[in-house]
Each structure stands twice: as structure tokens, then as C-alpha cells.
Design a protein around this motif. Structure first.
Motif, PDB file in Angstrom:
ATOM      1  N   LYS A 175       0.813  -1.216   0.000  1.00 59.03           N
ATOM      2  CA  LYS A 175       0.000   0.000   0.000  1.00 59.03           C
ATOM      3  C   LYS A 175       0.844   1.262   0.000  1.00 59.03           C
ATOM      4  O   LYS A 175       0.329   2.367   0.165  1.00 59.03           O
ATOM      5  N   ASN A 176       2.137   1.095  -0.208  1.00 57.55           N
ATOM      6  CA  ASN A 176       3.058   2.227  -0.200  1.00 57.55           C
ATOM      7  C   ASN A 176       3.128   2.841  -1.597  1.00 57.55           C
ATOM      8  O   ASN A 176       3.316   2.128  -2.590  1.00 57.55           O
ATOM      9  N   ASP A 177       2.969   4.149  -1.680  1.00 54.79           N
ATOM     10  CA  ASP A 177       2.998   4.835  -2.981  1.00 54.79           C
ATOM     11  C   ASP A 177       4.323   4.658  -3.709  1.00 54.79           C
ATOM     12  O   ASP A 177       4.384   4.772  -4.936  1.00 54.79           O
ATOM     13  N   GLY A 236      12.373   3.951  -4.424  1.00 59.24           N
ATOM     14  CA  GLY A 236      11.870   4.864  -3.397  1.00 59.24           C
ATOM     15  C   GLY A 236      11.319   4.156  -2.185  1.00 59.24           C
ATOM     16  O   GLY A 236      11.312   4.723  -1.080  1.00 59.24           O
ATOM     17  N   ILE A 237      10.883   2.922  -2.335  1.00 59.10           N
ATOM     18  CA  ILE A 237      10.374   2.167  -1.200  1.00 59.10           C
ATOM     19  C   ILE A 237      11.464   1.961  -0.148  1.00 59.10           C
ATOM     20  O   ILE A 237      11.190   1.828   1.046  1.00 59.10           O
ATOM     21  N   ALA A 261       8.749   5.278   6.715  1.00 59.30           N
ATOM     22  CA  ALA A 261       8.089   4.213   7.475  1.00 59.30           C
ATOM     23  C   ALA A 261       8.907   2.924   7.372  1.00 59.30           C
ATOM     24  O   ALA A 261       9.074   2.199   8.360  1.00 59.30           O
ATOM     25  N   ILE A 262       9.439   2.640   6.172  1.00 60.25           N
ATOM     26  CA  ILE A 262      10.316   1.482   6.002  1.00 60.25           C
ATOM     27  C   ILE A 262      11.591   1.664   6.824  1.00 60.25           C
ATOM     28  O   ILE A 262      12.132   0.707   7.391  1.00 60.25           O
ATOM     29  N   TYR A 263      12.069   2.896   6.900  1.00 57.55           N
ATOM     30  CA  TYR A 263      13.279   3.204   7.675  1.00 57.55           C
ATOM     31  C   TYR A 263      13.207   2.622   9.083  1.00 57.55           C
ATOM     32  O   TYR A 263      14.201   2.099   9.617  1.00 57.55           O
ATOM     33  N   PRO A 310      -2.608   9.860   9.781  1.00 59.61           N
ATOM     34  CA  PRO A 310      -1.480   9.373  10.586  1.00 59.61           C
ATOM     35  C   PRO A 310      -0.482   8.531   9.805  1.00 59.61           C
ATOM     36  O   PRO A 310       0.716   8.526  10.117  1.00 59.61           O
ATOM     37  N   ASP A 311      -0.972   7.800   8.759  1.00 59.81           N
ATOM     38  CA  ASP A 311      -0.058   6.960   7.971  1.00 59.81           C
ATOM     39  C   ASP A 311       1.026   7.766   7.274  1.00 59.81           C
ATOM     40  O   ASP A 311       2.035   7.208   6.856  1.00 59.81           O
ATOM     41  N   ASN A 312       0.820   9.061   7.176  1.00 60.94           N
ATOM     42  CA  ASN A 312       1.745   9.914   6.424  1.00 60.94           C
ATOM     43  C   ASN A 312       2.926  10.400   7.248  1.00 60.94           C
ATOM     44  O   ASN A 312       3.786  11.097   6.733  1.00 60.94           O
TER      45      ASN A 312
END
Length: 465
Positions: free
Chosen positions: A112-114, A306-307, A312-314, A390-392
Motif C-alpha cells: 500500500k506504499n505509494d 523509493g520504497i 516508514a520502512i526506515y 497518521p499513515d503519512n
């Protein structure tokens, strides 16, 4: 530069001895000369949203940041481990997705990650390299602990400033380079071209043809695009200069169209191919993704990287490093709260004045809140954004960042810094440039080092052992 006992730290000893014999007026004259060099050379950057100052001269401080050989070795080992893990992670999530199956990274965080591109599933770049050029942002705390602040795996910028900073310092202070054994960075363009040529498609015949793809002169990093193309001795092209001919991406020349083997692109994924991504894009090349999937061109960095630098992945990077290398991460992450998680969001909202909050896809210091320097009104307005999406966002503690000296009217004064070492990856080696770009917060007490937010740069010296 100095210890708590006001003695020069070992890496700075020679420089401190030299500085103690200089007149402040002479140093300020040198500083003005450096500014003049930057202005004549055209070393500027664009500031979006600033109608009165679309082009700015990047501030440059003439006091170098100096890192000892042993410190650099420790950093290099951690950076190499992290970069290897990032490339393994990218290969995995676009193929077998073993890390998701193992439960180390949530599936929804990827899918679901852009920044995740389904179009890259099953595609393996030439040489198996996804992130050819990486900028790893590192900070050091007052306790002398290094932390990775973020990974720049898409199109990291700033290397031209690193090179120009060094060239300017060598012109103005040649004696310092005789007195200090400073490792070179000026061979970066040569290494970059060698690295890019080393990941040319398997069917490439003879010397690979390399080009740099720029969005154009209005891009904030256009100076760097042109500079690197010139230094590498390759063509600087825009999307309108390229077209797909006979299954290859070809570049318009005075002799007609000629095929390109490696494209160092400084265009975001969404604008790379209007037939695959944004149909309104005029910056990319129609059909380039078909050529890429067929293995007839190398795009550096690969689409979909970019993912790997998503914030968030960090927060999962310690798990990612351990999963792919079998060892604990040498360089630690800054503790991070994922606002997408209810408990973390509650904590962040309750402690906004003490935290730094960032957009997961943000960069350049935009869209962030530095709680300790924000007003109650700014915190309240930001809290509304957090609750709405919040996901942002992610949040981190306000670190006690280390400082380095800068030149001020009274002599030298401490200012907070970070460091962006640049890494070149080919199928055979990972090459870490000894130094990188030191970004410095020129305002007293400020923790924001981005040039777009009032920060500056300085030369970074890594000493030979």
C-alpha cells in the motif's frame, strides 16, 4: 574542534595550530572570495514556493569538518552493510518477498506504499543493482554515537556541492592540504562513470554510452545534473531528446539518433514513462519501461527504489539489515514512532513539543515539525494533520546533535551538522567516497541543516591513518 578541557581534538590538531596563527579579518576575506567563486560558477539551488528567491547561492563555511581515519572506517563498515541490505531488500520485495513471508516487515506497508511499483515485480536490473547511487544521512550525538537519519535511495543530490567545496578549499588554502593528509574526493565523477558503465546491459557492445536525464533547468538540482554530466564527459539530456527506436532508447545527436546503454536519471518515477506512469508527463520517455523490462537499458537508480528510503520502512531497517546480512546493524537507527500505529500516534500527540515529526515521503526539510522550536499554535495545527492522516508521518526524539565550528564575527562558534556520504554500487563493488557533504545549521541552536531551510555546507575531510 575542542574537547571539554578546551584542547584540540586529535583530528583537528594541525588545523587548530594553523587557525591560531590566522587573523579573523583574513579569514573573512577568504570567505568572501569563496562566495564570489560560487557566484561566478553558478552554484545555486532553487527554492520552491519562494517567488522572490527562486535561485539562491548555497552558503559555504570555510572551516572544514575533520574526521579521523579510525572514525571513518567504523562509519564505512556500517554504510557498506546497510547499502548491501538495501539492495537485497529491493530485490526481495520485487521477487520472492521472503522478508514479508517471514513476518519481519508488514505486507501492507509494502503493497500500500505509494513508492512501491507493481510494474517492477519480476524485473531484475542489469547486474542485479537497484540503488547505484546512495546518499546516507548520518548524525552524531553529543555522546559520540553515530545514527543513520535516513537513506536516500532514489535520486540523492548534493554531490556537486561536495566536489565544489573541495575544489574551492584547495584553491584558497593549499597549505592546509600539505599539512593534513586529506583523502581525495575529486575522483568521484570518474568513479561514477566507471560504476555506471559497470552495470550496462549484457548485450552492450563496446564502451557503454551513458547519459544524464534531467527534468530541465527549472529543477532545484539542475546545476548538479549539468555539472555531473560535464565532469563525466557524457551528454545531459531531457525527455524531449530521447525516443524509443528498434527496442532501444536513443538520443538525438547531430549525427542522428544513437542508442543509450545507461541512463542516470534525475527524474522521479512518476514522470519517467507516460505510457506506464503519469500519462501527462512531458519529462520522461514514452516506452522506456518496455525497453527496461526487455533488458536493453540500465536506469540508475532503478524505478521503484523509493520504497527503500521511505521513512516508514526506515523504522524497520535494523530488522532488514539483520535479515539479509545475518548480523546486527553496525549503524543504529534513530528511535522512531510510526504514527500509523494507534499507540505510537497517541504517544506522539501527547509529546509533540519534544519530538521531530516528518512526512514518510518528505524531503528537503519540508512538511516537518521540530517540536522544541515550534509554537503551541504550530503544534496544535500539526496535530490536526496527524489525526487526519497518521499513515503519512513518523516521529523521532530530538537528538542532542554534535556540533562543528563555523566562522562567525568573533571567530568560531559551534553549529549542528549532519553528514551525507555518497556511495556508488556496481555488480562488483560498493565504493564509499571518503567524506561526503556536511550540511550545517547556520542559525544558532537550529537543528535544521537543509539548504532550503537556511542551512549551509562545508568541506569534509577524512584523514589518512
Amino acid at each position: 574542534m575542542l574537547t571539554a578541557e578546551n584542547e584540540p581534538r586529535q583530528p583537528y590538531k594541525n588545523y587548530h595550530d594553523w587557525y591560531s596563527n590566522q587573523k579573523i579579518s583574513d579569514l573573512f576575506r577568504k570567505s568572501r572570495e569563496a562566495e564570489s567563486v560560487f557566484r561566478k560558477t553558478g552554484i545555486t539551488f532553487a527554492v520552491y514556493g519562494k517567488e522572490d528567491a527562486s535561485e539562491r547561492l548555497i552558503p559555504f563555511d570555510i572551516v572544514p569538518r575533520i574526521i579521523s581515519g579510525p572514525e571513518w572506517r567504523r562509519l564505512s563498515q556500517g554504510i557498506e552493510q546497510r547499502v548491501a541490505a538495501l539492495n537485497a531488500f529491493l530485490d526481495d520485495i520485487y521477487h520472492k518477498q521472503e522478508i514479508i513471508k517471514a513476518g519481519r516487515v508488514p505486507r501492507q506497508l509494502i503493497e500500500k506504499n505509494d513508492a512501491f511499483l507493481p510494474q517492477m515485480i519480476g524485473v531484475r536490473p542489469p547486474g542485479g543493482v537497484y540503488t547505484h547511487i546512495i546518499g546516507t544521512d548520518i548524525v552524531r550525538t553529543g555522546e559520540n554515537q553515530f545514527y543513520v537519519l535516513e537513506d536516500n535511495a532514489r535520486t540523492p543530490s548534493g554531490v556537486s556541492y561536495m566536489l565544489e567545496n573541495r575544489e574551492t578549499m584547495m584553491q584558497m588554502f593549499p597549505e592546509l592540504f600539505y599539512q593534513n593528509k586529506v583523502r581525495p574526493v575529486e575522483n568521484y565523477p570518474k568513479l561514477l562513470r566507471r560504476s555506471l558503465s559497470g552495470v550496462a546491459p549484457p548485450g552492450c557492445m563496446g564502451k557503454p554510452r551513458v547519459a544524464v536525464l534531467t527534468p530541465g533547468s527549472y529543477n532545484s538540482a539542475y546545476y548538479e545534473h549539468a555539472y555531473l554530466a560535464d565532469q563525466m564527459g557524457v551528454e545531459l539530456v531531457e525527455g524531449s531528446d530521447l525516443r524509443v527506436i528498434d527496442g532501444k532508447v536513443a538520443m538525438r545527436t547531430t549525427q542522428g539518433y544513437e542508442a543509450i546503454d545507461v541512463l542516470y536519471r534525475r527524474v522521479d518515477d512518476d514522470y519517467l514513462d507516460p505510457l506506464t506512469f503519469n500519462p501527462d508527463s512531458a519529462l520522461g520517455v514514452a516506452g522506456i519501461m518496455d525497453v527496461y523490462r526487455a533488458g536493453n537499458i540500465t536506469i540508475a537508480n532503478a524505478p521503484g527504489t523509493g520504497i527503500a528510503d521511505d521513512k516508514a520502512i526506515y523504522s524497520y531497517m535494523p530488522d532488514i539489515v539483520e535479515f539479509y546480512t545475518g548480523r546486527k546493524a553496525i549503524l543504529e537507527n534513530v528511535p522512531t514512532w510510526r504514527c500509523s500505529e494507534a499507540d505510537s500516534l497517541t504517544y506522539v500527540l501527547d509529546n509533540l513539543p519534544d519530538l521531530v515529526v516528518k512526512e514518510v515521503h518528505g524531503s528537503g526539510g519540508y512538511g516537518m515539525l521540530v517540536g522544541p522550536t515550534a509554537s503551541k499554535r504550530e503544534c496544535a495545527e500539526f496535530a490536526k494533520k496527524l489525526r487526519a492522516k497518521p499513515d503519512n508521518y513518523i516521529a523521532q526524539p530530538t537528538l542532542s546533535l554534535s556540533t562543528v565550528p563555523i566562522l562567525v564575527k568573533k571567530g568560531i562558534a559551534p553549529r549542528h551538522v549532519d553528514l551525507r556520504p555518497f556511495v556508488l554500487v556496481s555488480s562488483k563493488e560498493i565504493h564509499i567516497i571518503p567524506g561526503g557533504l556536511t550540511r550545517v545549521a547556520l542559525k544558532e541552536g537550529s537543528l535544521v541543516v537543509n539548504s532550503s531551510q537556511g542551512g549551509g555546507t562545508k568541506d569534509t575531510w577524512v584523514l589518512e591513518d
